[in-house]
Motif scaffolding. Structure first.
Motif, PDB file in Angstrom:
ATOM      1  N   GLU A   7       0.562 -10.724   2.463  1.00 49.47           N
ATOM      2  CA  GLU A   7       0.683 -11.552   1.267  1.00 49.47           C
ATOM      3  C   GLU A   7      -0.354 -11.053   0.271  1.00 49.47           C
ATOM      4  O   GLU A   7      -1.542 -10.979   0.600  1.00 49.47           O
ATOM      5  N   ARG A   8       0.116 -10.688  -0.883  1.00 50.42           N
ATOM      6  CA  ARG A   8      -0.739 -10.025  -1.879  1.00 50.42           C
ATOM      7  C   ARG A   8      -0.569 -10.777  -3.201  1.00 50.42           C
ATOM      8  O   ARG A   8       0.545 -10.883  -3.716  1.00 50.42           O
ATOM      9  N   ASP A   9      -1.666 -11.271  -3.746  1.00 55.15           N
ATOM     10  CA  ASP A   9      -1.614 -12.093  -4.954  1.00 55.15           C
ATOM     11  C   ASP A   9      -2.630 -11.557  -5.954  1.00 55.15           C
ATOM     12  O   ASP A   9      -3.837 -11.632  -5.714  1.00 55.15           O
ATOM     13  N   THR A  10      -2.126 -10.976  -7.046  1.00 53.62           N
ATOM     14  CA  THR A  10      -2.996 -10.466  -8.108  1.00 53.62           C
ATOM     15  C   THR A  10      -2.531 -11.040  -9.444  1.00 53.62           C
ATOM     16  O   THR A  10      -1.544 -11.776  -9.512  1.00 53.62           O
ATOM     17  N   GLU A  12      -1.115  -9.370 -11.561  1.00 55.54           N
ATOM     18  CA  GLU A  12       0.071  -8.606 -11.950  1.00 55.54           C
ATOM     19  C   GLU A  12       1.294  -8.904 -11.094  1.00 55.54           C
ATOM     20  O   GLU A  12       2.418  -8.886 -11.591  1.00 55.54           O
ATOM     21  N   THR A  13       1.057  -9.185  -9.805  1.00 53.52           N
ATOM     22  CA  THR A  13       2.171  -9.455  -8.888  1.00 53.52           C
ATOM     23  C   THR A  13       1.775 -10.463  -7.826  1.00 53.52           C
ATOM     24  O   THR A  13       0.609 -10.561  -7.455  1.00 53.52           O
ATOM     25  N   ARG A  14       2.774 -11.188  -7.348  1.00 54.48           N
ATOM     26  CA  ARG A  14       2.627 -12.034  -6.153  1.00 54.48           C
ATOM     27  C   ARG A  14       3.681 -11.555  -5.164  1.00 54.48           C
ATOM     28  O   ARG A  14       4.878 -11.552  -5.479  1.00 54.48           O
ATOM     29  N   LYS A  54       9.567 -10.436  -1.013  1.00 53.80           N
ATOM     30  CA  LYS A  54       9.691 -11.268  -2.200  1.00 53.80           C
ATOM     31  C   LYS A  54       8.591 -10.872  -3.170  1.00 53.80           C
ATOM     32  O   LYS A  54       7.409 -10.905  -2.822  1.00 53.80           O
ATOM     33  N   VAL A  55       8.980 -10.458  -4.372  1.00 54.70           N
ATOM     34  CA  VAL A  55       8.012 -10.016  -5.380  1.00 54.70           C
ATOM     35  C   VAL A  55       8.247 -10.784  -6.675  1.00 54.70           C
ATOM     36  O   VAL A  55       9.376 -10.831  -7.182  1.00 54.70           O
ATOM     37  N   ASP A  56       7.190 -11.376  -7.197  1.00 49.21           N
ATOM     38  CA  ASP A  56       7.191 -11.937  -8.547  1.00 49.21           C
ATOM     39  C   ASP A  56       6.196 -11.113  -9.341  1.00 49.21           C
ATOM     40  O   ASP A  56       4.981 -11.246  -9.147  1.00 49.21           O
ATOM     41  N   ILE A  72       2.964  -0.696  -1.833  1.00 50.85           N
ATOM     42  CA  ILE A  72       1.667  -0.898  -1.178  1.00 50.85           C
ATOM     43  C   ILE A  72       1.789  -1.944  -0.075  1.00 50.85           C
ATOM     44  O   ILE A  72       1.338  -1.742   1.061  1.00 50.85           O
ATOM     45  N   ALA A  73       2.425  -3.069  -0.386  1.00 49.02           N
ATOM     46  CA  ALA A  73       2.551  -4.153   0.589  1.00 49.02           C
ATOM     47  C   ALA A  73       3.446  -3.757   1.753  1.00 49.02           C
ATOM     48  O   ALA A  73       3.151  -4.086   2.908  1.00 49.02           O
TER      49      ALA A  73
END
Length: 197
Positions: A7-10, A12-14, A54-56, A72-73
């Motif tokens: 789970e990656r939250d920046t 620019e993207t979640r 799932k990418v936002d 990357i994820a």
């Protein structure tokens, strides 16, 4: 259980990516970029690696961050699922034909990321996806999954076929490389005893 979850939250993207290396090629992919969805689905189906993605992303800016961060994820999730890489085949290669197109992909889950890209496109977009980002997607996956990855377009003219042949070749090579070799008895496939470095 060879599963990975990132789970990656920046700003620019979640992103949430889950993989199962011992799956059946089931997928649920939503990046906001239709052609990228199609390629990740192809990867899942032909590698037999289950993928939930799932990418936002900030697509109002452009597609770069969504493309890069999804790769990357995915690479991180694959790396997590591989653990110490004990017992894997490690190497994979595939020739991937699609009509007039033939691509070749060879890879080593070496822990030493390196991407060689010898392919290209003659149009700027596939669907709404910027074709200049496709090479970058593979570079990003190779970095975080720890792959030595060689991609070569041997010939082809149709841009859709070129891209799809490359993704399917990558999938088939990954399928071979992540498989467990029963003769290895769980040993890490390296004379060093570790992979990487």
């Amino acid at each position: 259980m060879r599963k990975g979850l990132i789970e990656r939250d920046t700003k620019e993207t979640r992103i949430r990516v889950a993989v199962d290396l011992d799956g059946t090629g089931e997928y649920d992919v939503s990046t906001g970029i239709g052609f990228l969805d199609h390629m990740v689905e192809q990867f899942s189906r032909h590698s037999l690696i289950d993928v939930q993605m799932k990418v936002d992303g900030d697509l109002h800016v452009d597609q770069h961050h969504t493309t890069e961060d999804s790769a990357i994820a995915l690479g991180q999730a694959i790396s997590d699922a591989l653990g110490d890489k004990g017992g894997i085949m490690r190497f994979g290669e595939a020739f991937s034909p699609m009509d007039e197109t033939l691509a070749r992909v060879a890879l080593d889950i070496s822990g030493r990321p390196y991407c060689v890209w010898k392919a290209g496109f003659t149009q700027e977009k596939l669907g709404e996806w910027d074709t200049e980002l496709i090479e970058h997607w593979f570079q990003s996956v190779s970095q975080t999954a720890g792959l030595t990855l060689h991609i070569e377009l041997l010939y082809g003219t149709n841009n859709h076929h070129i891209c799809e042949a490359i993704y399917k070749g990558f999938a088939r090579a990954m399928r071979a490389a992540v498989e467990i070799d029963p003769r290895k008895g769980g040993a890490v496939p390296s004379t060093k005893g570790i992979l990487g470095g």
